[in-house]
Design an enzyme around this catalytic site. Structure first.
Site, mmCIF file in Angstrom:
data_model
loop_
_atom_site.group_PDB
_atom_site.id
_atom_site.type_symbol
_atom_site.label_atom_id
_atom_site.label_comp_id
_atom_site.label_asym_id
_atom_site.label_seq_id
_atom_site.Cartn_x
_atom_site.Cartn_y
_atom_site.Cartn_z
ATOM 1 N N ASP A 35 0.873 -1.694 -0.508
ATOM 2 C CA ASP A 35 -0.326 0.327 -0.122
ATOM 3 C C ASP A 35 0.949 1.586 -0.227
ATOM 4 O OD1 ASP A 35 -3.287 0.354 1.259
ATOM 5 O OD2 ASP A 35 -2.104 2.283 1.350
ATOM 6 N N HIS A 103 -10.124 -5.261 -3.046
ATOM 7 C CA HIS A 103 -8.513 -5.878 -2.515
ATOM 8 C C HIS A 103 -9.186 -6.121 -1.437
ATOM 9 C CE1 HIS A 103 -10.356 -1.879 -2.290
ATOM 10 N NE2 HIS A 103 -9.298 -1.426 -1.104
ATOM 11 N N HIS A 105 -6.793 -5.838 2.249
ATOM 12 C CA HIS A 105 -5.808 -5.024 2.782
ATOM 13 C C HIS A 105 -5.193 -6.170 3.484
ATOM 14 C CE1 HIS A 105 -6.791 -0.447 2.317
ATOM 15 N NE2 HIS A 105 -7.618 -1.198 2.417
HETATM 16 P P1 AMP Z 1 -9.421 1.526 -0.138
HETATM 17 O O1 AMP Z 1 -9.183 2.703 0.389
HETATM 18 O O2 AMP Z 1 -10.553 0.350 1.168
HETATM 19 O O3 AMP Z 1 -10.508 1.376 -0.901
HETATM 20 O O4 AMP Z 1 -8.088 0.772 -0.255
HETATM 21 C C1 AMP Z 1 -7.302 2.039 -1.223
HETATM 22 C C2 AMP Z 1 -6.398 1.725 -0.789
HETATM 23 O O5 AMP Z 1 -4.527 1.637 -2.015
HETATM 24 C C3 AMP Z 1 -5.570 2.697 0.230
HETATM 25 O O6 AMP Z 1 -5.380 2.044 1.392
HETATM 26 C C4 AMP Z 1 -4.899 3.641 -1.024
HETATM 27 O O7 AMP Z 1 -3.476 3.509 0.241
HETATM 28 C C5 AMP Z 1 -3.699 2.909 -1.269
HETATM 29 N N1 AMP Z 1 -2.990 2.778 -2.712
HETATM 30 C C6 AMP Z 1 -3.826 4.235 -3.148
HETATM 31 N N2 AMP Z 1 -3.318 4.711 -4.843
HETATM 32 C C7 AMP Z 1 -1.953 3.418 -4.631
HETATM 33 C C8 AMP Z 1 -0.750 3.344 -5.482
HETATM 34 N N3 AMP Z 1 -0.910 3.766 -7.063
HETATM 35 N N4 AMP Z 1 -0.817 1.986 -4.929
HETATM 36 C C9 AMP Z 1 -0.275 1.431 -4.047
HETATM 37 N N5 AMP Z 1 -1.215 1.611 -2.694
HETATM 38 C C10 AMP Z 1 -2.505 2.552 -3.893
#
Ligand code: AMP
Ligand code: ZN
Length: 117
Positions: A35, A103, A105
């Site tokens: 992340d 996704h 986490h």
């Molecule tokens: P959610 O808020 O559950 O939809 O999770 C989305 C996650 O994607 C968040 O924890 C962000 O920090 C992560 N995120 C956003 N852009 C990227 C990226 N380019 N590479 C890796 N993680 C990302």
């Protein structure tokens, strides 16, 4: 169509290699990457390569693929030597979902409060 790449989806772009990511594991059906804004020493996202909006949609449309994601969550934790870990699927904007490509986490490496916030 269900599972097809979406042009405006950040995680489809990561799958396609159009956006860089720190990939820790890849299988035929899944990708796991760190992340960008980690909330724990281990904070890895496991995604199906195919696009589904959230975990329940994924599990309904492609249960075997949902199982692949869960199995990979365990593999990620084990590669980071995490005996205890948490798997979270934020679903809906009210729960903090910001990317509408399913996704998991995977969080580990610090005390994980229960119940979570
Ligand atoms: P959610 O808020 O559950 O939809 O999770 C989305 C996650 O994607 C968040 O924890 C962000 O920090 C992560 N995120 C956003 N852009 C990227 C990226 N380019 N590479 C890796 N993680 C990302
Ligand atoms: Zn997508």
């Amino acid at each position: 169509m269900a599972g097809e790449p979406q042009a405006d989806c950040l995680f489809c772009k990561i799958v396609a290699g159009e956006v860089p990511a720190t990939v820790v594991r890849e299988t035929e059906t899944t990708v796991a990457f760190r992340d960008i804004n980690p909330q724990a020493p281990t904070h890895v996202l496991v995604i199906p390569k195919a696009h589904y909006a959230d975990a329940a949609t994924l599990a309904s449309a492609a249960p075997g693929l949902a199982a692949d994601v869960l199995r990979e969550a365990g593999e990620v934790a084990s590669e980071d030597n995490a005996e205890s870990y948490r798997v979270v699927f934020n679903t809906g904007s009210g729960a903090g979902q910001t990317v509408f490509h399913a996704h998991a986490h995977v969080l580990a490496g610090r005390g994980l409060q229960w119940p979570p916030g």
